[in-house]
Design an enzyme around this catalytic site. Structure first.
Site, mmCIF file in Angstrom:
data_model
loop_
_atom_site.group_PDB
_atom_site.id
_atom_site.type_symbol
_atom_site.label_atom_id
_atom_site.label_comp_id
_atom_site.label_asym_id
_atom_site.label_seq_id
_atom_site.Cartn_x
_atom_site.Cartn_y
_atom_site.Cartn_z
ATOM 1 N N LYS A 1 -27.463 -14.506 -6.704
ATOM 2 C CA LYS A 1 -28.415 -12.937 -6.712
ATOM 3 C C LYS A 1 -27.960 -12.245 -5.563
ATOM 4 O O LYS A 1 -28.225 -12.177 -4.431
ATOM 5 C CB LYS A 1 -29.844 -13.289 -6.452
ATOM 6 C CG LYS A 1 -30.595 -12.069 -6.769
ATOM 7 C CD LYS A 1 -32.070 -12.531 -6.687
ATOM 8 C CE LYS A 1 -33.089 -11.348 -7.041
ATOM 9 N NZ LYS A 1 -32.788 -9.990 -6.150
ATOM 10 N N LYS B 1 -35.241 -17.650 -5.420
ATOM 11 C CA LYS B 1 -34.696 -16.903 -4.453
ATOM 12 C C LYS B 1 -34.740 -17.822 -3.170
ATOM 13 O O LYS B 1 -35.673 -18.913 -3.225
ATOM 14 C CB LYS B 1 -35.783 -15.889 -4.120
ATOM 15 C CG LYS B 1 -35.895 -14.797 -5.237
ATOM 16 C CD LYS B 1 -36.502 -13.517 -4.747
ATOM 17 C CE LYS B 1 -35.484 -12.624 -3.880
ATOM 18 N NZ LYS B 1 -36.254 -11.326 -3.533
ATOM 19 N N ASP C 1 0.909 -1.214 0.117
ATOM 20 C CA ASP C 1 0.010 -0.092 0.148
ATOM 21 C C ASP C 1 0.815 1.139 0.142
ATOM 22 O O ASP C 1 0.466 2.320 -0.693
ATOM 23 C CB ASP C 1 -1.008 0.015 1.280
ATOM 24 C CG ASP C 1 -1.962 -0.996 1.018
ATOM 25 O OD1 ASP C 1 -2.711 -1.091 2.151
ATOM 26 O OD2 ASP C 1 -2.139 -1.587 0.039
ATOM 27 N N CYS D 1 -28.604 -6.149 38.791
ATOM 28 C CA CYS D 1 -28.550 -7.430 38.228
ATOM 29 C C CYS D 1 -29.670 -8.102 38.242
ATOM 30 O O CYS D 1 -29.966 -8.483 39.615
ATOM 31 C CB CYS D 1 -27.312 -8.296 38.586
ATOM 32 S SG CYS D 1 -27.150 -9.890 37.880
ATOM 33 N N LEU E 1 -36.578 -9.192 -12.701
ATOM 34 C CA LEU E 1 -36.654 -10.458 -12.981
ATOM 35 C C LEU E 1 -37.945 -10.979 -12.306
ATOM 36 O O LEU E 1 -38.094 -10.664 -11.242
ATOM 37 C CB LEU E 1 -35.476 -11.383 -12.569
ATOM 38 C CG LEU E 1 -34.135 -10.688 -13.134
ATOM 39 C CD1 LEU E 1 -33.079 -11.849 -12.421
ATOM 40 C CD2 LEU E 1 -34.272 -11.266 -14.629
#
EC number: 6.5.1.2
Length: 682
Positions: free
Chosen positions: A126, A326, A42, A420, A92
């Protein structure tokens, strides 16, 4: 007047040299962002980028639209201009079952003579992001737009130019006069998590999911903000195309062509023929879903032959030649009935939503984490609200939104406890932390129970004969208070417990006895020091080699260990300053817990040193944990997935998709025997 390419300044730098510098930076960007295979560190990239910026500052007349410096972003916009798509960006049709996929295949029979069950399909994940159109004119990025309503979108050119893996100039000699690339811009899960973590640190609003984050990032009026977001493009098709050269005749080949000219394409795309192969692809991608590193919500199946696509044509809003199959829904709505507060091993108080049961992503969900008080405030949630539940892969279900218009009149505010719920000790929130904690320590029964469960867990002391229910019984009868008490149990004591016969009691004692022979890393992890996970425990063991050295280590010495910063070092020091902890550790050792001190491995010239390694398949001579620990002793990073950054894949028996991917990427593959030989182990 000299040609632009021949112009030079007083220092002798020519425009041609400047353009060569740009081309070098484009190449580095392509290898880094598209191939995931950086050519230079980098720092070297940054040095060259600064050199280019300085030259362009001296010669603004030499700046071109496709220069790598132009990703930085333009001035903030007042709003987005509208863009009309020359070719509509249609959506679609969806399939949610095998039967609906069969219907899709049947419908094609009316339009083509070929049997749809014998056709080749291009199968793609997808992606759950934002569809965009990117236009290149003579090879240079000219315009970008959202899909919008399919006919008209918004001009997001300035923002798209900041997405690091999108080339500003195509990697080819004779580019088309016009090329429209269509694809999905999304945010990888790690980038999304980091973005939200930074937002929380700054007290800013977080995003509910990566898709919202990607969409919100692309629709920023200030491109400099978009530039800071970890966005990625994957292309899935071509729109407008004007060139003397013809495109390939299949969809798959077109995607490969896009990849060859510098446009990023998803690595999981495959060809499949017939129904069974389509279903196999669906099942394969669904299985990979938790490890992909980005959100998908199904598969996209496209007829591969472009000529057949043209024959099949379109209906009003979608093509006949493609369908999105799907996955089961990952988000559903339900009602928040109550909130309970659980106490964890380190005292963290976690609010848990008690929900009206709802079916999400294949399972019935009745509980969901609310993380902490900040999350409750961010959501603005109250008891009685209708909420949106999200479950992705193996992730714990969480509430990501509230349907405000359904809030009932009798909705009740969630009150975070000040004491608590288990031991009634004070609950405090340390400045700079999002989590509230019980101050009871091991006085708190919940913390003791969770600490014991952690101690016996598989990756800690691995006492498989002692489970959660047995620990609860032992604590209820006050037979066990600390981990050391487990090693003092007797057969007759265990026999008096519910559902504990003679054989079960003996199995538990055998497991406890076996656990006495462990490793230093496992023992450290089992102690439950806050923020000391498996990897940190292993790093501590590798660095100090024995427990005495770790106990004696100073705050500064601890920070010399890999991945140990100020916070973790402080927690380790404080652990050993607590007399109770020292007593428990000494008690454990007096009960016979032992290990071999870590021997410093000579790794100066070992090929494994500092490499990225993936394990796959069944190992026969080592357990997976032993192999991982051995690799970590060589300074290796052990990853769960194969990428171009992987140096070695260690393949045991029945190695599957990871082996195939490693071979495809040219990653060096080692057998178990070759790996052991490299380590010098016998």
């Amino acid at each position: 007047m000299p040609l632009l390419s021949q112009m030079q300044d007083q220092s002798g730098t020519t425009f041609a040299q400047l353009e060569a510098l740009r081309q070098k930076l484009r190449e580095y960007e392509y290898y880094y962002h598209v191939l995931d295979n950086p050519l230079v560190p980098d720092a070297e990239y940054d040095r060259l980028m600064n050199e280019l910026k300085n030259l362009e500052w001296q010669h603004p007349e030499w700046i071109t639209a496709d220069s790598p410096t132009q990703r930085v972003g333009a001035k903030p916009l007042d709003g987005f201009a509208q863009v009309t798509h020359e070719i509509p960006m249609l959506s679609l049709d969806n399939a949610f079952s095998d039967e609906e996929l069969d219907g899709f295949l049947r419908r094609m029979e009316s339009y083509i003579t070929e049997d749809p069950h014998t056709l080749a399909f291009c199968c793609e994940p997808k992606l759950d992001g934002l569809a965009v159109s990117i236009l290149y004119v003579d090879g240079v990025l000219s315009q970008a737009a959202t899909r919008g309503d399919g006919t008209t979108g918004e001009d997001i050119t300035s923002n798209i130019r900041t997405v690091r893996n999108i080339p500003l100039k195509l990697n080819m000699d004779n580019p088309p006069a016009r090329l429209e690339v269509r694809g999905e811009v999304f945010m990888p899960q790690k980038g999304f998590e980091t973005l939200n973590e930074r937002a929380l640190e700054k007290g800013e609003k977080t995003f509910a999911n990566p898709r919202n984050a990607a969409a919100g990032s692309l629709r920023q009026l200030d491109p400099k903000i978009t530039r800071q977001r970890p966005l990625v493009l994957n292309a899935y098709g071509i729109g407008v195309y004007e060139s003397d050269d013809e495109l390939p005749a299949t969809h798959f080949e077109r995607l490969q062509w896009l990849k060859s000219i510098g446009i990023p394409v998803n690595n999981e795309i495959r060809l499949a023929t017939g129904r069974e192969q389509l279903l196999a692809f669906y099942a394969d991608i669904q299985a990979k879903r938790p490890t992909l590193g980005y959100d998908i919500d199904g598969t996209v199946l496209k007829v591969n032959d472009i000529g057949l696509q043209e024959q099949l044509g379109f209906i009003s809003r979608s093509p006949r030649w493609a369908i999105a199959y799907k996955f089961p829904a990952q988000e559903e709505m339900t009602v928040l009935n109550d909130v309970e507060f659980q106490v964890g091993r380190t005292g963290a108080i976690t609010p848990v939503a008690k929900l009206e049961p709802v079916f999400v992503a294949g399972v019935t969900v009745s509980n969901a984490t609310l993380h902490n008080g900040d999350e409750i405030e961010r959501l603005g949630i109250v008891i009685g609200d209708t909420v949106i539940i999200r479950r992705a892969g193996d992730v714990i279900p969480q509430i990501v939104g509230v349907v405000m218009e359904r809030r009932p009149e009798n909705a009740k505010k969630i009150e975070f406890p000040t004491a608590c719920p288990v031991c009634e000790s004070a609950v405090v929130r340390v400045e700079g932390e999002a989590v509230a904690r019980c101050t009871g320590g091991l006085f708190c029964g919940a913390q003791r129970k969770e600490a014991l469960k952690h101690f016996v867990s598989r990756k800690a002391m691995d006492i498989d004969g002692v489970g959660e229910k047995l620990i609860e019984q032992l604590m209820e009868r006050e037979l066990v208070h600390t981990p050391a008490d487990l090693f003092k149990l007797e057969h007759t004591t265990l026999m008096r417990l519910e559902r504990m016969g003679g054989k079960s009691a003996q199995n538990a004692l055998n497991s406890i006895e076996k656990a006495k022979n462990t490793t230093l890393a496992r023992f450290l992890f089992a102690l439950g020091i806050r923020d000391v996970g498996e990897a940190t425990a292993q790093n501590l063991a590798n660095h100090f080699h024995n427990l005495d050295a770790i106990r004696a280590a100073t705050f500064e010495q601890l920070q010399e260990v890999q991945d140990v910063g100020e916070v973790v070092a402080n927690r380790i020091v404080r652990f050993w300053q607590e007399p109770h902890n020292v007593t428990v550790v000494e008690d454990l050792i007096s009960q016979g817990i032992h290990w071999q001190d870590v021997v410093q491995v000579e790794i100066a010239d070992n090929p494994l040193k500092g490499k990225s390694v993936v394990l796959t398949g069944t190992l026969t001579q080592l357990t997976r944990d032993q192999a991982k620990a051995l690799l970590q002793s060589f300074g290796c990073k052990v990853s769960g997935s194969v990428s171009s950054k992987t140096d070695y894949l260690i393949a045991g028996e029945k190695a599957g998709s990871k082996l195939a991917k490693a071979q495809e990427l040219g990653v060096k593959v080692l057998t178990e025997q070759e790996f052991i030989a490299l380590t010098g182990e016998n």
